[in-house]
Design an enzyme around this catalytic site. Structure first.
Site, PDB file in Angstrom:
ATOM      1  N   LYS A  51       0.860  -1.195   0.000  1.00  0.00           N
ATOM      2  CA  LYS A  51       0.000   0.000   0.000  1.00  0.00           C
ATOM      3  C   LYS A  51       0.894   1.243   0.000  1.00  0.00           C
ATOM      4  CE  LYS A  51      -1.629   2.689   3.103  1.00  0.00           C
ATOM      5  NZ  LYS A  51      -1.617   3.974   2.363  1.00  0.00           N
ATOM      6  N   ALA A  87       1.665   5.447  -0.150  1.00  0.00           N
ATOM      7  CA  ALA A  87       1.046   6.605   0.504  1.00  0.00           C
ATOM      8  C   ALA A  87       0.012   7.232  -0.435  1.00  0.00           C
ATOM      9  CB  ALA A  87       2.123   7.625   0.859  1.00  0.00           C
ATOM     10  N   SER A  95       6.215   6.735   9.919  1.00  0.00           N
ATOM     11  CA  SER A  95       6.444   7.359  11.219  1.00  0.00           C
ATOM     12  C   SER A  95       6.520   6.316  12.335  1.00  0.00           C
ATOM     13  CB  SER A  95       5.322   8.352  11.511  1.00  0.00           C
ATOM     14  OG  SER A  95       4.097   7.664  11.582  1.00  0.00           O
ATOM     15  N   GLU A 102      10.970   0.484   9.499  1.00  0.00           N
ATOM     16  CA  GLU A 102      11.913   1.557   9.132  1.00  0.00           C
ATOM     17  C   GLU A 102      11.201   2.853   9.493  1.00  0.00           C
ATOM     18  OE1 GLU A 102      14.918   1.201   7.781  1.00  0.00           O
ATOM     19  OE2 GLU A 102      14.874  -0.944   7.370  1.00  0.00           O
ATOM     20  N   CYS A 159      14.010  10.779   6.162  1.00  0.00           N
ATOM     21  CA  CYS A 159      14.124  10.237   7.517  1.00  0.00           C
ATOM     22  C   CYS A 159      15.541  10.386   8.062  1.00  0.00           C
ATOM     23  CB  CYS A 159      13.692   8.779   7.526  1.00  0.00           C
ATOM     24  SG  CYS A 159      14.593   7.811   6.311  1.00  0.00           S
ATOM     25  N   GLU A 217      11.420  15.081  14.900  1.00  0.00           N
ATOM     26  CA  GLU A 217      11.894  15.410  13.557  1.00  0.00           C
ATOM     27  C   GLU A 217      10.984  16.491  12.960  1.00  0.00           C
ATOM     28  OE1 GLU A 217       9.944  11.441  11.373  1.00  0.00           O
ATOM     29  OE2 GLU A 217      11.927  12.124  10.767  1.00  0.00           O
TER      30      GLU A 217
HETATM   31  P1  NAP Z   1       3.099   7.882   8.140  1.00  0.00           P
HETATM   32  O1  NAP Z   1       2.080   8.899   8.466  1.00  0.00           O
HETATM   33  O2  NAP Z   1       3.490   6.927   9.194  1.00  0.00           O
HETATM   34  O3  NAP Z   1       2.528   7.088   6.868  1.00  0.00           O
HETATM   35  C1  NAP Z   1       3.266   6.080   6.239  1.00  0.00           C
HETATM   36  C2  NAP Z   1       2.309   5.124   5.578  1.00  0.00           C
HETATM   37  O4  NAP Z   1       1.536   4.488   6.585  1.00  0.00           O
HETATM   38  C3  NAP Z   1       1.323   5.780   4.621  1.00  0.00           C
HETATM   39  O5  NAP Z   1       1.108   4.927   3.520  1.00  0.00           O
HETATM   40  C4  NAP Z   1       0.085   5.901   5.477  1.00  0.00           C
HETATM   41  O6  NAP Z   1      -1.109   5.973   4.738  1.00  0.00           O
HETATM   42  C5  NAP Z   1       0.169   4.599   6.261  1.00  0.00           C
HETATM   43  N1  NAP Z   1      -0.636   4.567   7.479  1.00  0.00           N
HETATM   44  C6  NAP Z   1      -0.898   5.563   8.349  1.00  0.00           C
HETATM   45  N2  NAP Z   1      -1.707   5.123   9.349  1.00  0.00           N
HETATM   46  C7  NAP Z   1      -1.950   3.809   9.087  1.00  0.00           C
HETATM   47  C8  NAP Z   1      -2.705   2.797   9.743  1.00  0.00           C
HETATM   48  N3  NAP Z   1      -3.390   3.040  10.872  1.00  0.00           N
HETATM   49  N4  NAP Z   1      -2.721   1.560   9.193  1.00  0.00           N
HETATM   50  C9  NAP Z   1      -2.041   1.307   8.058  1.00  0.00           C
HETATM   51  N5  NAP Z   1      -1.321   2.225   7.382  1.00  0.00           N
HETATM   52  C10 NAP Z   1      -1.264   3.462   7.911  1.00  0.00           C
HETATM   53  O7  NAP Z   1       4.445   8.544   7.605  1.00  0.00           O
HETATM   54  P2  NAP Z   1       4.618   9.617   6.451  1.00  0.00           P
HETATM   55  O8  NAP Z   1       4.197  10.939   6.948  1.00  0.00           O
HETATM   56  O9  NAP Z   1       4.001   9.115   5.180  1.00  0.00           O
HETATM   57  O10 NAP Z   1       6.201   9.545   6.239  1.00  0.00           O
HETATM   58  C11 NAP Z   1       7.086  10.277   6.993  1.00  0.00           C
HETATM   59  C12 NAP Z   1       7.698   9.420   8.092  1.00  0.00           C
HETATM   60  O11 NAP Z   1       8.329   8.279   7.520  1.00  0.00           O
HETATM   61  C13 NAP Z   1       8.786  10.162   8.832  1.00  0.00           C
HETATM   62  O12 NAP Z   1       8.686   9.892  10.194  1.00  0.00           O
HETATM   63  C14 NAP Z   1      10.066   9.565   8.249  1.00  0.00           C
HETATM   64  O13 NAP Z   1      11.175   9.702   9.100  1.00  0.00           O
HETATM   65  C15 NAP Z   1       9.653   8.155   8.036  1.00  0.00           C
HETATM   66  N6  NAP Z   1      10.517   7.487   7.045  1.00  0.00           N
HETATM   67  C16 NAP Z   1      11.383   6.528   7.486  1.00  0.00           C
HETATM   68  C17 NAP Z   1      12.238   5.905   6.573  1.00  0.00           C
HETATM   69  C18 NAP Z   1      13.221   4.853   7.024  1.00  0.00           C
HETATM   70  O14 NAP Z   1      13.771   4.157   6.168  1.00  0.00           O
HETATM   71  N7  NAP Z   1      13.475   4.695   8.306  1.00  0.00           N
HETATM   72  C19 NAP Z   1      12.195   6.264   5.233  1.00  0.00           C
HETATM   73  C20 NAP Z   1      11.292   7.239   4.819  1.00  0.00           C
HETATM   74  C21 NAP Z   1      10.448   7.837   5.749  1.00  0.00           C
HETATM   75  P3  NAP Z   1      -2.132   7.224   4.989  1.00  0.00           P
HETATM   76  O15 NAP Z   1      -1.343   8.440   4.721  1.00  0.00           O
HETATM   77  O16 NAP Z   1      -3.228   6.953   4.036  1.00  0.00           O
HETATM   78  O17 NAP Z   1      -2.573   7.188   6.434  1.00  0.00           O
END
Ligand code: NAP
Length: 492
Positions: free
Chosen positions: A187, A189, A241, A262, A296, A393
């Site tokens: 899935k 984003a 996140s 991750e 990230c 962050e």
């Molecule tokens: P996010 O809000 O956690 O969303 C990531 C994904 O999870 C999206 O596809 C989102 O879809 C989905 N999601 C959210 N709530 C969910 C739930 N209850 N059940 C299933 N899926 C759910 O993060 P983001 O804002 O897209 O990305 C930024 C974050 O990612 C930052 O914290 C960054 O540091 C981290 N990141 C980490 C890495 C790494 O390799 N460590 C790499 C890139 C990014 P929806 O938006 O539709 O809710």
């Protein structure tokens, strides 16, 4: 104005059939595009994808489960050839993919092209690595016995990815999963599903059998609930996140699935007084301002030793004021928009908090006159540990500079966080380089380097930044189970 540009870009690119408005399930594009995808640079709708939910997620898992046995039974070389074909198709569609990526994510097209290369590198690497998954021959524990341990594909993988790297975060999961013999439901984003679906189209052309790769778009909670509870899913691989990662981990615990996370970072970037200051500034620019600070592993906190503090701020500020903000397709743009109004509000909140606690804005600090979600790249001085931006962050183009006196204090400040993804430091003292590198509580450390990522190295964090590794030969092991077999009755 943007639509003209988009039309022109599409005409320039070789194959507009990469732009999809349906999800990719069981080898076919299905559904009706009813969830709009907007360009963060203009706010215009550039496409739409299905708003699927639990039923379609269940169908996707069933399709992946049905395809698993035959895919796992292919020889590693057969899987390798299919992956190699996908890699070649991605490389040859590079401009098309970059145009789609910039249109939905906003990053400059030069960065988007770089991301497609980076995304493709995982496919190429795991096409090769598919042939190198080996087990062990274990010494017998008694006469007449032979023992082995073998690595087998874990099964159906469920993957969820973020918007900041719409191509690379996807191939970094799909390629090793397929190489190991797993099938996958992913899935993407909701902000950036079009790149994912374009990659799916190319995967279809590469000849992966139906059900091996599935991309589902729609309601994150409903889809996530199925992906973390369906008995046929054996691994949940999530990038995003920390908050959502913890939630998915809890959900997946009910059926004891393996969970590979991750998650978010809060990277320190330390500049010691023996550092090459110009190199440190260039490293800071790469680490902080790439993708508008929305990575990230972005430096989130700059710790600069007192004797070079003012010179570093002066040099960094000069470089930051040269950055060019604009539409990702415009000539010379180095900084695109932030992904959303929510993202810009977070940046503003962190800045307001810092200023209220004594920080000073040196450069930038406000929304850009272009409007929308464009924000001025910012440097602030006088940052301190009580500010929100020291603990969370910011995920935006803000470089807060903290002053420190000695190495011990710098390490203590750098480690004073629940995150443990990436850290950076600049020094020319070899002893210090080893000492500091070993003491930093992070999964990755950049030393005299502002860029870390490569398919050749293990990418991942410790503490609340995650529990797995992607890339390198370590990355493929996440998608395998280790099975021990003891064979008796062996006569001498
Ligand atoms: P996010 O809000 O956690 O969303 C990531 C994904 O999870 C999206 O596809 C989102 O879809 C989905 N999601 C959210 N709530 C969910 C739930 N209850 N059940 C299933 N899926 C759910 O993060 P983001 O804002 O897209 O990305 C930024 C974050 O990612 C930052 O914290 C960054 O540091 C981290 N990141 C980490 C890495 C790494 O390799 N460590 C790499 C890139 C990014 P929806 O938006 O539709 O809710």
């Amino acid at each position: 104005m943007y639509l003209l540009k988009w039309t022109r870009t599409v005409r320039q690119i070789s194959d507009t059939r990469l732009l999809k408005s349906q999800a990719y399930l069981n080898g076919s594009f299905v559904g009706v595009g009813n969830a709009p995808v907007t360009n963060p640079s203009t706010g215009e709708v550039i496409g739409s994808v299905p708003d699927f939910g639990a039923d379609e997620a269940t169908e996707a898992v069933e399709a992946a489960a049905a395809a698993f046995e035959a895919w796992a039974a292919q020889t590693p070389k057969q899987r390798s050839i299919a992956l190699r074909h996908w890699f070649e198709l991605v490389v040859s569609a590079k401009e098309d993919l970059a145009a789609i990526l910039t249109s939905e994510q906003g990053k400059p097209v030069s960065e988007a092209l770089g991301e497609i290369d980076y995304a493709a590198s995982y496919i190429e690497y795991y096409a090769e690595e598919a042939k190198r998954i080996s087990g062990e021959v274990i010494p017998p524990h008694r006469h007449g016995v032979r023992n082995i341990a073998l690595r087998q594909p874990i099964g159906v993988v469920a993957a969820i990815t973020p918007w900041n790297f719409p191509a690379a975060m996807i191939t970094r999961k799909i390629a090793p999963a397929l190489a190991a013999g797993c099938t996958i439901v992913l899935k993407p984003a909701p902000e950036t599903p079009l790149t994912a679906l374009a990659l799916a189209e190319l995967a279809g052309r590469a000849g992966f059998p139906a059900g091996v790769v599935n991309i589902i778009t729609g309601d994150a909670r409903a889809i996530g609930a199925v992906l973390t509870s369906h008995p046929k899913v054996r691994l949940v691989s999530f990038t995003g996140s920390t908050e959502v990662g913890k939630l998915l981990m809890r959900q997946a615990s009910h059926s004891v699935k393996k969970v590979a996370l991750e998650l978010g970072g809060n990277a320190p970037f330390i500049v010691f007084d023996d550092a090459d200051l110009d190199a440190a500034v260039e490293g800071a620019m790469l680490s902080k301002f790439r993708n508008m600070g929305q990575t990230c592993i972005c430096a989130n906190r700059f710790y600069v030793q007192a004797s070079v503090h003012d010179a570093f701020i002066e040099k960094l500020s000069r470089r930051v004021s040269e950055l060019q903000i604009g539409d990702g397709f415009a000539e010379g743009t180095t900084q695109g928009p932030l992904i959303s109004e929510e993202a810009i509000l977070k940046v503003e909140a962190h800045l307001a908090d810092a200023v209220s606690k004594g920080a000073s804005v040196v450069v930038g600090g406000k929304r850009h006159p272009m409007g929308g979600t464009f924000f001025e790249p910012t440097v602030i001085s006088g940052a301190s540990s009580d500010m929100i931006l020291a603990r969370q962050e910011t995920f935006g183009p803000v470089a807060p500079v903290f002053r420190f006196e000695n190495e011990k204090d710098a390490i203590a400040a750098a480690n004073d966080t629940e995150s443990g993804l990436a850290a950076y430091f600049y020094s020319s003292d070899l002893s210090r380089i080893f000492r500091v590198m070993e003491k930093l509580e992070y999964g990755m450390v950049g030393i005299n380097a502002g860029l870390l990522s490569t398919e050749l190295a293990p990418f991942g964090g410790i503490k609340e930044s995650g529990n797995s590794r992607e890339g390198s030969h370590h990355g493929i092991l996440e998608f395998t189970e280790l099975k021990y077999a003891s064979i008796g009755g062996i006569t001498a």
